[in-house]
Design a protein around this motif. Sequence first.
Motif, PDB file in Angstrom:
ATOM      1  N   GLY A   1     -19.106 -51.725  30.220  1.00 37.37           N
ATOM      2  CA  GLY A   1     -18.804 -51.322  28.854  1.00 37.37           C
ATOM      3  C   GLY A   1     -17.391 -51.689  28.441  1.00 37.37           C
ATOM      4  N   LEU A   2     -16.976 -51.131  27.308  1.00 32.53           N
ATOM      5  CA  LEU A   2     -15.651 -51.397  26.760  1.00 32.53           C
ATOM      6  C   LEU A   2     -15.008 -50.061  26.407  1.00 32.53           C
ATOM      7  CD1 LEU A   2     -14.126 -54.078  26.090  1.00 32.53           C
ATOM      8  CD2 LEU A   2     -14.805 -53.705  23.705  1.00 32.53           C
ATOM      9  N   PHE A   3     -13.780 -49.872  26.860  1.00 30.72           N
ATOM     10  CA  PHE A   3     -13.079 -48.604  26.678  1.00 30.72           C
ATOM     11  C   PHE A   3     -11.920 -48.826  25.714  1.00 30.72           C
ATOM     12  CE2 PHE A   3     -10.498 -45.091  29.030  1.00 30.72           C
ATOM     13  CZ  PHE A   3     -10.819 -44.176  28.046  1.00 30.72           C
ATOM     14  N   VAL A   4     -12.031 -48.232  24.518  1.00 30.19           N
ATOM     15  CA  VAL A   4     -11.020 -48.388  23.474  1.00 30.19           C
ATOM     16  C   VAL A   4     -10.425 -47.015  23.159  1.00 30.19           C
ATOM     17  CG1 VAL A   4     -10.565 -49.136  21.104  1.00 30.19           C
ATOM     18  CG2 VAL A   4     -12.307 -50.317  22.484  1.00 30.19           C
TER      19      VAL A   4
ATOM     20  N   ASP B   1      -7.522 -43.665  37.918  1.00 28.88           N
ATOM     21  CA  ASP B   1      -6.913 -44.907  37.421  1.00 28.88           C
ATOM     22  C   ASP B   1      -7.752 -45.664  36.395  1.00 28.88           C
ATOM     23  OD1 ASP B   1      -4.539 -44.684  38.980  1.00 28.88           O
ATOM     24  OD2 ASP B   1      -5.651 -45.385  40.728  1.00 28.88           O
ATOM     25  N   LEU B   2      -8.553 -44.977  35.619  1.00 25.82           N
ATOM     26  CA  LEU B   2      -9.312 -45.661  34.572  1.00 25.82           C
ATOM     27  C   LEU B   2      -8.373 -46.068  33.435  1.00 25.82           C
ATOM     28  CD1 LEU B   2     -12.087 -46.576  33.499  1.00 25.82           C
ATOM     29  CD2 LEU B   2     -12.208 -44.371  32.304  1.00 25.82           C
ATOM     30  N   ARG B   3      -8.318 -47.362  33.130  1.00 25.85           N
ATOM     31  CA  ARG B   3      -7.445 -47.886  32.089  1.00 25.85           C
ATOM     32  C   ARG B   3      -8.278 -48.378  30.907  1.00 25.85           C
ATOM     33  NH1 ARG B   3      -2.365 -49.595  32.921  1.00 25.85           N
ATOM     34  NH2 ARG B   3      -2.726 -51.477  31.706  1.00 25.85           N
ATOM     35  N   PRO B   4      -7.759 -48.189  29.700  1.00 20.17           N
ATOM     36  CA  PRO B   4      -8.460 -48.728  28.523  1.00 20.17           C
ATOM     37  C   PRO B   4      -8.423 -50.252  28.507  1.00 20.17           C
ATOM     38  CG  PRO B   4      -6.817 -47.058  27.906  1.00 20.17           C
ATOM     39  CD  PRO B   4      -6.562 -47.414  29.334  1.00 20.17           C
TER      40      PRO B   4
ATOM     41  N   GLU C   1       3.576 -52.752  27.265  1.00 26.07           N
ATOM     42  CA  GLU C   1       2.240 -53.239  27.630  1.00 26.07           C
ATOM     43  C   GLU C   1       1.589 -53.962  26.451  1.00 26.07           C
ATOM     44  OE1 GLU C   1      -0.331 -50.692  30.030  1.00 26.07           O
ATOM     45  OE2 GLU C   1       1.197 -49.127  29.860  1.00 26.07           O
ATOM     46  N   PRO C   2       2.170 -55.067  25.995  1.00 19.95           N
ATOM     47  CA  PRO C   2       1.654 -55.731  24.792  1.00 19.95           C
ATOM     48  C   PRO C   2       0.230 -56.268  24.939  1.00 19.95           C
ATOM     49  CG  PRO C   2       3.277 -57.113  25.909  1.00 19.95           C
ATOM     50  CD  PRO C   2       3.335 -55.767  26.561  1.00 19.95           C
ATOM     51  N   ASP C   3      -0.199 -56.581  26.151  1.00 25.91           N
ATOM     52  CA  ASP C   3      -1.551 -57.106  26.341  1.00 25.91           C
ATOM     53  C   ASP C   3      -2.615 -56.035  26.115  1.00 25.91           C
ATOM     54  OD1 ASP C   3      -0.525 -59.580  26.934  1.00 25.91           O
ATOM     55  OD2 ASP C   3      -0.616 -59.298  29.109  1.00 25.91           O
ATOM     56  N   ARG C   4      -2.232 -54.783  26.341  1.00 25.40           N
ATOM     57  CA  ARG C   4      -3.201 -53.689  26.158  1.00 25.40           C
ATOM     58  C   ARG C   4      -3.180 -53.133  24.741  1.00 25.40           C
ATOM     59  NH1 ARG C   4      -3.048 -47.925  27.040  1.00 25.40           N
ATOM     60  NH2 ARG C   4      -1.049 -47.983  28.141  1.00 25.40           N
ATOM     61  N   PHE C   5      -2.070 -53.223  24.062  1.00 24.93           N
ATOM     62  CA  PHE C   5      -1.894 -52.549  22.778  1.00 24.93           C
ATOM     63  C   PHE C   5      -2.038 -53.480  21.587  1.00 24.93           C
ATOM     64  CE2 PHE C   5      -0.053 -49.137  25.211  1.00 24.93           C
ATOM     65  CZ  PHE C   5      -0.165 -48.014  24.391  1.00 24.93           C
TER      66      PHE C   5
ATOM     67  N   GLY D   1      -8.496 -49.627   4.825  1.00 25.55           N
ATOM     68  CA  GLY D   1      -9.289 -50.834   4.986  1.00 25.55           C
ATOM     69  C   GLY D   1      -8.518 -51.967   5.642  1.00 25.55           C
ATOM     70  N   GLU D   2      -7.239 -52.108   5.307  1.00 25.60           N
ATOM     71  CA  GLU D   2      -6.416 -53.152   5.921  1.00 25.60           C
ATOM     72  C   GLU D   2      -6.198 -52.866   7.404  1.00 25.60           C
ATOM     73  OE1 GLU D   2      -2.835 -54.274   3.924  1.00 25.60           O
ATOM     74  OE2 GLU D   2      -3.712 -53.982   1.926  1.00 25.60           O
ATOM     75  N   ILE D   3      -5.965 -51.602   7.728  1.00 29.62           N
ATOM     76  CA  ILE D   3      -5.799 -51.234   9.138  1.00 29.62           C
ATOM     77  C   ILE D   3      -7.057 -51.560   9.915  1.00 29.62           C
ATOM     78  CG2 ILE D   3      -5.465 -49.298  10.728  1.00 29.62           C
ATOM     79  CD1 ILE D   3      -3.771 -47.961   8.561  1.00 29.62           C
ATOM     80  N   SER D   4      -8.209 -51.221   9.351  1.00 31.71           N
ATOM     81  CA  SER D   4      -9.486 -51.474  10.014  1.00 31.71           C
ATOM     82  C   SER D   4      -9.685 -52.963  10.273  1.00 31.71           C
ATOM     83  CB  SER D   4     -10.629 -50.932   9.153  1.00 31.71           C
ATOM     84  OG  SER D   4     -11.875 -51.173   9.758  1.00 31.71           O
ATOM     85  N   THR D   5      -9.307 -53.801   9.308  1.00 35.28           N
ATOM     86  CA  THR D   5      -9.449 -55.255   9.474  1.00 35.28           C
ATOM     87  C   THR D   5      -8.586 -55.762  10.622  1.00 35.28           C
ATOM     88  OG1 THR D   5      -9.964 -55.576   7.126  1.00 35.28           O
ATOM     89  CG2 THR D   5      -9.132 -57.480   8.337  1.00 35.28           C
ATOM     90  N   LEU D   6      -7.364 -55.260  10.721  1.00 37.91           N
ATOM     91  CA  LEU D   6      -6.466 -55.660  11.805  1.00 37.91           C
ATOM     92  C   LEU D   6      -7.033 -55.253  13.165  1.00 37.91           C
ATOM     93  CD1 LEU D   6      -3.053 -54.667  10.166  1.00 37.91           C
ATOM     94  CD2 LEU D   6      -3.874 -57.000  10.593  1.00 37.91           C
ATOM     95  N   ILE D   7      -7.591 -54.053  13.226  1.00 40.51           N
ATOM     96  CA  ILE D   7      -8.159 -53.564  14.483  1.00 40.51           C
ATOM     97  C   ILE D   7      -9.354 -54.419  14.900  1.00 40.51           C
ATOM     98  CG2 ILE D   7      -9.397 -51.638  15.541  1.00 40.51           C
ATOM     99  CD1 ILE D   7      -7.611 -49.772  13.839  1.00 40.51           C
ATOM    100  N   ARG D   8     -10.222 -54.725  13.955  1.00 44.35           N
ATOM    101  CA  ARG D   8     -11.408 -55.527  14.269  1.00 44.35           C
ATOM    102  C   ARG D   8     -11.019 -56.909  14.779  1.00 44.35           C
ATOM    103  NH1 ARG D   8     -15.319 -54.306   9.009  1.00 44.35           N
ATOM    104  NH2 ARG D   8     -15.343 -52.020   9.220  1.00 44.35           N
ATOM    105  N   ALA D   9      -9.990 -57.488  14.176  1.00 47.55           N
ATOM    106  CA  ALA D   9      -9.560 -58.828  14.590  1.00 47.55           C
ATOM    107  C   ALA D   9      -9.085 -58.832  16.031  1.00 47.55           C
ATOM    108  CB  ALA D   9      -8.449 -59.322  13.668  1.00 47.55           C
ATOM    109  N   ARG D  10      -8.419 -57.774  16.447  1.00 45.73           N
ATOM    110  CA  ARG D  10      -7.928 -57.714  17.821  1.00 45.73           C
ATOM    111  C   ARG D  10      -9.055 -57.379  18.804  1.00 45.73           C
ATOM    112  NH1 ARG D  10      -3.047 -56.738  20.594  1.00 45.73           N
ATOM    113  NH2 ARG D  10      -3.573 -56.956  22.799  1.00 45.73           N
ATOM    114  N   LEU D  11     -10.005 -56.564  18.370  1.00 49.63           N
ATOM    115  CA  LEU D  11     -11.073 -56.122  19.256  1.00 49.63           C
ATOM    116  C   LEU D  11     -12.173 -57.167  19.428  1.00 49.63           C
ATOM    117  CD1 LEU D  11     -12.379 -53.903  20.960  1.00 49.63           C
ATOM    118  CD2 LEU D  11     -13.311 -52.925  18.852  1.00 49.63           C
ATOM    119  N   ALA D  12     -12.409 -57.971  18.403  1.00 49.81           N
ATOM    120  CA  ALA D  12     -13.545 -58.901  18.425  1.00 49.81           C
ATOM    121  C   ALA D  12     -13.596 -59.795  19.659  1.00 49.81           C
ATOM    122  CB  ALA D  12     -13.544 -59.745  17.148  1.00 49.81           C
TER     123      ALA D  12
END
Length: 215
Positions: free
Chosen positions: A8-11, A130-133, A182-186, A196-207
Amino acid sequence: MTEPARRGLFVTIEGGDGAGKSTQAALLEEWLIEAGRTVVRTREPGGTDFGLEVREIVLHSRGHITARAEALLYAADRAQHIATKVRPALERGEVVIQDRYIDSSVAYQGAGRVLDGSEIRRLSEWATEDLRPDLTILIDLDEDLARQRLNNAEKRFDRLEAEKNDFHRRVRESFLSIASSEPDRFVVVDGALPAGEISTLIRARLAPLLFSPAG
C-alpha cells in the motif's frame, strides 16, 4: 529494524492547528477513490477505539498532564493504531491517509513542550516498529492566521489549541525544520492558498507514487 514489505501507500498530513489538514484529507480521499484506490482515512489520536479514549484524555482532560506523560500517551495510541489499523491496511494494498503522525509528536511534545525531539522520535519509532510514511504533506500556516481561523470557527479549543502563540510558533518552526531535513519525504504547501490550489499541489506530488509500479 527491517521494515516488513508492504504493497500500500502511507500518506501523512501534518501542520499546526487550523492549517486545514482535515479539508485536504477529505479532498485527497475523494480523488483517490475516483482513481479506483481503496482508501483508509484515519487520524492520531483517535483512529481506534483505544485512540478515542486517549484523545479524550490528552485533548480534553481537566487535570494537569505533564509533558512526558502527554508524550507517552501519544506514543501508546500510535503503537495500537499502527499495529491494528494502519499496517493491516497497507498489507492489503490500500492507501492510508493519516492526519498527524510522528512528526506531530516531535513538533508538539518536542518543540512545543520543550522536550528532546530526538527522544520523542525514538519513542514513536519503537512504538511503530519504524513504520515510515511514503509521503508527508506539511500544510504550513502562520500561527496568527491559524489562530484567527480557529477563532472564526467558534469551536471549543482543546488543550493544545488553547496554548499561547509562542507554543504554536515553536511547533511551526519545528515542522519546517523537519521538512527541510527530509525533502524527499515531504511536500510543503502554503496553507494560506485556496483549498483547491493546495489540493492540486498535493496531487501533483503524490501522483508519481500512486501510479508507479510500487504504488
